[in-house]
Design a protein around this motif. Sequence first.
Motif, short mmCIF file in Angstrom:
data_model
loop_
_atom_site.label_atom_id
_atom_site.label_comp_id
_atom_site.label_asym_id
_atom_site.label_seq_id
_atom_site.Cartn_x
_atom_site.Cartn_y
_atom_site.Cartn_z
N ASP A 91 -2.55 5.19 -4.72
CA ASP A 91 -1.74 4.88 -3.55
C ASP A 91 -0.78 6.03 -3.27
N PRO A 117 -3.27 -2.76 2.95
CA PRO A 117 -2.52 -3.91 2.45
C PRO A 117 -2.48 -5.09 3.42
N ARG A 118 -2.69 -4.85 4.70
CA ARG A 118 -2.59 -5.94 5.68
C ARG A 118 -3.93 -6.32 6.29
N ARG A 128 -8.57 -3.40 -2.46
CA ARG A 128 -7.40 -3.44 -1.58
C ARG A 128 -6.34 -2.47 -2.09
N SER A 129 -5.90 -1.60 -1.20
CA SER A 129 -4.87 -0.62 -1.55
C SER A 129 -3.48 -1.18 -1.25
N PRO A 130 -2.49 -0.88 -2.09
CA PRO A 130 -1.11 -1.30 -1.80
C PRO A 130 -0.48 -0.53 -0.65
N THR A 131 -1.01 0.64 -0.29
CA THR A 131 -0.46 1.45 0.80
C THR A 131 -1.59 1.90 1.72
N ASN A 192 4.55 4.02 4.24
CA ASN A 192 4.01 3.37 3.04
C ASN A 192 5.12 2.54 2.40
N PRO A 195 6.85 -1.58 -2.65
CA PRO A 195 6.64 -2.98 -3.03
C PRO A 195 7.96 -3.70 -3.23
#
Length: 412
Positions: A91, A117-118, A128-131, A192, A195
Motif C-alpha cells: 500500500d 478500499p471502497r 483488497r488494498s487498504p489504499t 491515501n 487507517p
Amino acid sequence: MGDLRTAAREAWLYTLPLIEVATTRARGQALGHRMGAFTHVRSLANHRHRAVTTPNNDTLYSTAQVDLSEGPVTITLPAAGERYLSLAFMDAYTNNFAILGTRTTGSDGGTFRLVGPRESVEGGPVIRSPTDHVWALARILVDGPHDLEAAREVQAGISMQAPASEAPGPFANRAAPWAEYFASAAALLAANPPPITDLALLRRIAPLGLMEGFDPARFSPADAAEIEAGIAEAKEAACRGGLGGSEFIQGWSYPGPRLGDFDQDYEFRASVALSGLAALPPAEATYVRGEGDLPGNLYDGTKAWRLHFPADAPLPVNSFWSLSLYEATDDGQFFFTDNPLGRYAIGDRTPDLQRNADGSLDIWMGHEAPGPEREANWLPAPAGPFALFMRAYLPKPELLDGRYRLPPVTPA
C-alpha cells in the motif's frame, strides 16, 4: 500551536514511506514506466541500478504502480514450476498487504482481481488494498547466466489489465525544505487516507495541520525553527534504524517481526523505507544485516573478512540464500559497488562455489583479491566502508524462530 518539534519529528517519520514510494514512482515515470502496467526489468541489478535502495542480484524484477481509484485491476501470474516467484502488493505506506507466488498461491499461477478500499465487487479471487495507490513488485529467481532467458520467459507471463490513469504528483523528495516536504505529505495523505488505527498518531501531529490542508504561511520563523529541529531528529532516527532491532547476535541483526507489515511501528517503517524500501516480510525472505567494525554497522573494505559455514550447519531455507555486499551513501542508502568480477552477491547457487574438504564453506570479502585459490568464493568490496546483507528466501522455522543463528563474520 502545541509542541511543533515533536509533531514534526513524528510526522516526518510517519509520512516518509509515502514520500519514498512517490519518489520511486516519479523515477519510473521519468524512465517511461506507465501507470497500471508492469515494467519488466530484463537484467539483474548491478552497480548502475540506483532507483531503489538495497537491490538484490538474484531475481529479475517486474514493477507496476497502480491507482485503484480508477477501478479494479486484473493480475495474471504464469506457472513458475520449481522457480521461486513472488508478487508483493504494497500500500502507499509500504505495508505488504498481499503476496502471491511460490509460498502462498503455489507454482501454477492464476488470475486475480485487485480492488481499492471502497470498491464493491463480486466473485473472486479478490485482493483488497487498504489504499488506492499500490506498488506491485515481482521477483523471479535467476539461477545464473545460463538461466536468464528461461527466467525472462516466466517474467513475460506476468501481466496487468488496468483502467487508464495518470501518475499523481509531482511531489517533493525527502531532502526538500520542510514546507515543500509537508505540503507533498499532506497531498499524499489526502489521496491515501490513514487507517483509523493511526488516529492517536494523527492527533499528536495535528499541530502541523496536515489533514486539514497544510498552510506553511501560518507558521512564524520561530515555529519553522522548531519544525526543522524536529525533522533533523527524525532523519537521525531513520538513519539509526534498519531492518531489525539494535541487538546483534554473533555479529548479525535479525529482522523485526513487523518487517514488511508494520502496524503502528512508524519509526521502524521509516527506517526500512530509507534503507530497505520494499522489503518482504520475514516469512517470505529473512534479511539479516552484518555488524561491521565501523560506525553505522559498516565494514572496512581495506581489511579482509571471512564468513565460515560449518558442514553440519548450513543456512536453513526452502528456496535459496544470498549474501550481498553494498557501498553506503551519505544519506543511509545502499547500492552495489563496481568491482573487477562484476560480482555483487554470493549464495548457494553461485557457479563454481568451492567447498572445503570437510564440506564446510568459506566466503571471503575485501577490496584486495584473496588469491587465485579463493577467488571463486570472493565477494569484492570497495576500498572503503561497505555493508553486508544476507537474504534467506522461504526460511525454515528454525531460522524464523531463532534456533539457527548465522556464524559471525571474522577478520581473515
